[in-house]
Design a protein around this motif. Structure first.
Motif, PDB file in Angstrom:
ATOM      1  N   VAL A   1     -36.342 -86.242  41.846  1.00  0.00           N
ATOM      2  CA  VAL A   1     -36.379 -86.690  39.917  1.00  0.00           C
ATOM      3  C   VAL A   1     -35.751 -87.249  40.042  1.00  0.00           C
ATOM      4  N   PRO A   2     -34.141 -87.075  40.375  1.00  0.00           N
ATOM      5  CA  PRO A   2     -33.199 -87.726  39.843  1.00  0.00           C
ATOM      6  C   PRO A   2     -33.463 -89.303  40.169  1.00  0.00           C
ATOM      7  N   ARG A   3     -34.104 -89.133  41.309  1.00  0.00           N
ATOM      8  CA  ARG A   3     -35.099 -91.006  41.986  1.00  0.00           C
ATOM      9  C   ARG A   3     -35.241 -91.447  41.820  1.00  0.00           C
ATOM     10  N   VAL A   4     -36.341 -90.586  40.802  1.00  0.00           N
ATOM     11  CA  VAL A   4     -37.356 -91.691  39.695  1.00  0.00           C
ATOM     12  C   VAL A   4     -36.574 -91.903  39.066  1.00  0.00           C
ATOM     13  N   ILE A   5     -35.648 -91.320  38.219  1.00  0.00           N
ATOM     14  CA  ILE A   5     -34.782 -91.991  36.837  1.00  0.00           C
ATOM     15  C   ILE A   5     -34.596 -92.756  37.019  1.00  0.00           C
ATOM     16  N   ILE A   6     -33.910 -93.277  38.370  1.00  0.00           N
ATOM     17  CA  ILE A   6     -33.058 -94.479  38.604  1.00  0.00           C
ATOM     18  C   ILE A   6     -34.306 -95.102  38.507  1.00  0.00           C
ATOM     19  N   LEU A   7     -35.048 -94.800  39.885  1.00  0.00           N
ATOM     20  CA  LEU A   7     -36.029 -96.337  39.408  1.00  0.00           C
ATOM     21  C   LEU A   7     -36.310 -96.434  38.504  1.00  0.00           C
ATOM     22  N   GLU A   8     -36.756 -95.377  37.633  1.00  0.00           N
ATOM     23  CA  GLU A   8     -37.546 -96.552  36.278  1.00  0.00           C
ATOM     24  C   GLU A   8     -36.537 -96.514  35.558  1.00  0.00           C
ATOM     25  N   SER A   9     -34.774 -96.318  36.025  1.00  0.00           N
ATOM     26  CA  SER A   9     -33.513 -97.145  35.391  1.00  0.00           C
ATOM     27  C   SER A   9     -33.579 -98.618  35.368  1.00  0.00           C
ATOM     28  N   PHE A  10     -33.622 -98.532  36.669  1.00  0.00           N
ATOM     29  CA  PHE A  10     -33.543 -99.832  37.633  1.00  0.00           C
ATOM     30  C   PHE A  10     -35.233-100.602  36.905  1.00  0.00           C
ATOM     31  N   LEU A  11     -36.166-100.497  36.820  1.00  0.00           N
ATOM     32  CA  LEU A  11     -37.252-101.291  36.190  1.00  0.00           C
ATOM     33  C   LEU A  11     -36.712-101.715  34.529  1.00  0.00           C
ATOM     34  N   SER A  12     -36.239-100.580  34.156  1.00  0.00           N
ATOM     35  CA  SER A  12     -36.398-100.743  32.198  1.00  0.00           C
ATOM     36  C   SER A  12     -35.440-101.614  31.977  1.00  0.00           C
ATOM     37  N   PHE A  13     -34.239-101.695  33.528  1.00  0.00           N
ATOM     38  CA  PHE A  13     -33.070-102.962  33.533  1.00  0.00           C
ATOM     39  C   PHE A  13     -33.684-103.985  33.033  1.00  0.00           C
ATOM     40  N   LEU A  14     -34.675-103.876  34.613  1.00  0.00           N
ATOM     41  CA  LEU A  14     -35.214-105.705  34.604  1.00  0.00           C
ATOM     42  C   LEU A  14     -35.855-105.915  33.671  1.00  0.00           C
ATOM     43  N   GLY A  15     -36.401-105.098  32.937  1.00  0.00           N
ATOM     44  CA  GLY A  15     -37.302-105.301  31.590  1.00  0.00           C
ATOM     45  C   GLY A  15     -38.491-105.015  31.720  1.00  0.00           C
ATOM     46  N   LEU A  16     -38.733-104.445  32.967  1.00  0.00           N
ATOM     47  CA  LEU A  16     -40.536-103.839  32.860  1.00  0.00           C
ATOM     48  C   LEU A  16     -40.477-102.493  32.465  1.00  0.00           C
ATOM     49  N   GLY A  17     -39.549-102.009  31.460  1.00  0.00           N
ATOM     50  CA  GLY A  17     -39.808-100.168  31.632  1.00  0.00           C
ATOM     51  C   GLY A  17     -40.900-100.015  30.452  1.00  0.00           C
ATOM     52  N   VAL A  18     -40.183 -98.835  29.989  1.00  0.00           N
ATOM     53  CA  VAL A  18     -41.205 -98.974  28.546  1.00  0.00           C
ATOM     54  C   VAL A  18     -40.719 -99.901  27.526  1.00  0.00           C
ATOM     55  N   GLN A  19     -41.539 -99.431  25.801  1.00  0.00           N
ATOM     56  CA  GLN A  19     -41.543-101.421  25.529  1.00  0.00           C
ATOM     57  C   GLN A  19     -40.836-100.293  24.172  1.00  0.00           C
ATOM     58  N   GLU A  20     -40.083-101.539  22.787  1.00  0.00           N
ATOM     59  CA  GLU A  20     -39.479-101.194  22.263  1.00  0.00           C
ATOM     60  C   GLU A  20     -40.621-101.250  20.897  1.00  0.00           C
ATOM     61  N   PRO A  21     -40.089-100.107  19.740  1.00  0.00           N
ATOM     62  CA  PRO A  21     -39.186 -99.170  19.676  1.00  0.00           C
ATOM     63  C   PRO A  21     -38.725 -98.354  20.880  1.00  0.00           C
ATOM     64  N   LEU A  22     -39.896 -97.570  21.726  1.00  0.00           N
ATOM     65  CA  LEU A  22     -39.762 -96.619  22.042  1.00  0.00           C
ATOM     66  C   LEU A  22     -38.227 -97.625  23.717  1.00  0.00           C
ATOM     67  N   THR A  23     -37.497 -95.853  23.410  1.00  0.00           N
ATOM     68  CA  THR A  23     -36.819 -96.540  24.966  1.00  0.00           C
ATOM     69  C   THR A  23     -36.191 -95.616  25.757  1.00  0.00           C
ATOM     70  N   SER A  24     -35.097 -95.855  26.517  1.00  0.00           N
ATOM     71  CA  SER A  24     -35.126 -95.204  27.908  1.00  0.00           C
ATOM     72  C   SER A  24     -33.971 -94.904  28.265  1.00  0.00           C
ATOM     73  N   LEU A  25     -33.195 -93.885  29.307  1.00  0.00           N
ATOM     74  CA  LEU A  25     -31.504 -94.435  29.127  1.00  0.00           C
ATOM     75  C   LEU A  25     -31.725 -95.753  30.049  1.00  0.00           C
ATOM     76  N   GLY A  26     -32.704 -96.274  30.919  1.00  0.00           N
ATOM     77  CA  GLY A  26     -31.783 -97.420  31.608  1.00  0.00           C
ATOM     78  C   GLY A  26     -32.215 -98.322  30.999  1.00  0.00           C
ATOM     79  N   VAL A  27     -32.817 -98.152  29.717  1.00  0.00           N
ATOM     80  CA  VAL A  27     -33.291 -99.482  28.695  1.00  0.00           C
ATOM     81  C   VAL A  27     -32.223 -99.842  27.543  1.00  0.00           C
ATOM     82  N   LEU A  28     -31.694 -98.684  27.417  1.00  0.00           N
ATOM     83  CA  LEU A  28     -30.159 -98.331  26.921  1.00  0.00           C
ATOM     84  C   LEU A  28     -28.612 -98.523  27.162  1.00  0.00           C
TER      85      LEU A  28
END
Length: 376
Positions: free
Chosen positions: A304-331
Motif C-alpha cells: 500500500v505505501p509503495r502504491v501511494i508513493i508510485l501514485e504520488s510520483f505519477l501525479s507529480f509528473l502530471g499523469l495522475g488524477v485530474q483537477e479539481p480532484l486531487t491526491s497527495l502527489g498532486v498537492l
C-alpha cells in the motif's frame, strides 16, 4: 464391601491457539504497530468523513483568498475589511464618510452630489466578503445614506492554494484518493497475484515454466510507458490509476505466493487431500491459498505505501488524477512549484503523506514479526 471412587478428575488440557490468535496476541504487545494502526484508523476516518465536516468544499474557489497563510483566526482580518469596502464602492460614484465594523456587520456612511440609487448595495454584494446588503437610512434629498452588510468570515486552518481553495479540505480529499488508490490497487494485485502464483506453484512443470516466463516478460516492460499509453488512449482518471498500478504490482505477489505454494504442496495435509481424491481447485481453495495468507498480509501492508508513493510520483509528473480532484502527489507537486512564496502548500501534504507511510510501514513490520512462524 464397596470401595468408593476417590480418584480426582484429570484437569482438562489447555486449549491450543491458532496461528492467527497467537499472532494477534504478539501484535498487541508491539506498541509501535498498535500506535500505527490507531493512527491509520484516525487518518482513514478523517479522509472518509472529514470532507463532509469541514466548512469548505475542496473545489470551492475564494478569489479574495489566494495563497492565504494558515491561521486560527477568521478571514478577513479587521484591517482588511475597510479597503475591501472602499474597493467595492469605488464604481458606485459615492463618497465614503465613515466605516464601522462590529459583530460581523459593516456600517458605511456614504454621500453623493446626486441622488443615491437604493440598489447601490449590489456593489457590496458583488464582493465575496459581504452579503445581505441593505440601505438602513436614506436622507430626504437622497444624497446621503447608511449602508449595512454582513461580513462573511472564513476559517482557513491550513491556508489556501494558488486558486483560493481551502487546503484542509483538499488534503482530506487527497488522502482519501491516495488511500483508495493504494487499497484498490493492492486488492487488484492480491486477487491476480495470489491466484496466478498459487496455480503456477501447485501445478509446476511446464505450466509453471510458461506462467513464470509471462511474468518475466511483463517485468521487462517499462511501467511508465505502460501508464503513458493508458493515459493517451483512455485519459487521466481515478479508475485508470489503480488499474494501471494494480496490473503491474501483482507480479511480485505472484512470485511470493508461488514460492510459498512450492513448499506447501509437499506437506502431508496436501498429500492427504490428494489421496482422498479432492479436486485441484478444492486443494488450492482450502489448503494452499489459506496457508499463504500470512506472507500475503504482510506484503499487502508494505505494498500500500509503495502504491501511494508510485501514485504520488505519477501525479507529480502530471499523469495522475485530474483537477479539481486531487491526491497527495498532486498537492505536493503544486507545493513544490510554490515553495518560495507559500511553504504551507508543500509542508502540510508532505507531512500527511509521511505520516501515512510511516504508519503503514510500522504496521507491516509488526505484522511480519507477529506472523513469523520461527518466533512462535
Amino acid at each position: 464391601m464397596s470401595v468408593s471412587d476417590t480418584t480426582a478428575p484429570v484437569p482438562a488440557a489447555g486449549e491450543g491457539r491458532s496461528l492467527w490468535q497467537d499472532a494477534w496476541r504478539r501484535l498487541r504487545r508491539n506498541k509501535a504497530a498498535v500506535l500505527s494502526a490507531l493512527v491509520l484508523a484516525v487518518v482513514i476516518l478523517a479522509a472518509v468523513f472529514g470532507p463532509y465536516v469541514v466548512p469548505h468544499a475542496y473545489d470551492t474557489v475564494y478569489s479574495n483568498y489566494v495563497r492565504t497563510p494558515a491561521s486560527l483566526e477568521p478571514y478577513p482580518r479587521a484591517d482588511a475589511i475597510e479597503p475591501e469596502i472602499r474597493a467595492a464602492l469605488r464604481r458606485a460614484r459615492v463618497d465614503i464618510a465613515s466605516i464601522a465594523v462590529a459583530d460581523g456587520v459593516a456600517t458605511v456612511e456614504v454621500t453623493s452630489e446626486r441622488e443615491i440609487d437604493p440598489r447601490v448595495t449590489r456593489y457590496l454584494e458583488r464582493s465575496d466578503l459581504f452579503t445581505n446588503g441593505a440601505v438602513q437610512r436614506l436622507s430626504d434629498d437622497r444624497r446621503s445614506a447608511t449602508l449595512t452588510a454582513d461580513v462573511q468570515q472564513f476559517h482557513f486552518y491550513l491556508g489556501t492554494d494558488g486558486n483560493g481553495r481551502d487546503m484542509l479540505a483538499r488534503i482530506l480529499v487527497a488522502t482519501r484518493v491516495s488511500l483508495a488508490i493504494g487499497i484498490l490497487a493492492t486488492a487488484v494485485a492480491l486477487v491476480i497475484g495470489v491466484t496466478y502464483g498459487a496455480v503456477a506453484g501447485y501445478f509446476g512443470g511446464k505450466v509453471d515454466d510458461v506462467m513464470m516466463r509471462i511474468v518475466d516478460v511483463l517485468y521487462s516492460l517499462p511501467f511508465i510507458f505502460f501508464v503513458i499509453m493508458l493515459v493517451v488512449f483512455f485519459g487521466r482518471n481515478f479508475v485508470l490509476m489503480f488499474i494501471a498500478v494494480g496490473a503491474i504490482e501483482w507480479l511480485d505477489m505472484a512470485r511470493i505466493v508461488r514460492g510459498q505454494t512450492l513448499a506447501l504442496k509437499r506437506r502431508e495435509f496436501v498429500q492427504a487431500a490428494e489421496a482422498l481424491g479432492v479436486e485441484n481447485a478444492g486443494i488450492l481453495k482450502r489448503h494452499i491459498i489459506p496457508n499463504t495468507l500470512g506472507p500475503v498480509v504482510i506484503y499487502m501492508t508494505l505494498m500500500v505505501p509503495r502504491v501511494i508513493i508510485l501514485e504520488s510520483f505519477l501525479s507529480f509528473l502530471g499523469l495522475g488524477v485530474q483537477e479539481p480532484l486531487t491526491s497527495l502527489g498532486v498537492l505536493i507537486a503544486e507545493g513544490a512549484r510554490n515553495i518560495e512564496g507559500a511553504t504551507w502548500l508543500l509542508v502540510y501534504p508532505a507531512i500527511t503523506l509521511a505520516l501515512v507511510l510511516f504508519a503503514l510501514n510500522f504496521l507491516g513490520d509488526g505484522l511480519r514479526d507477529a506472523l513469523d512462524p520461527k518466533d512462535r
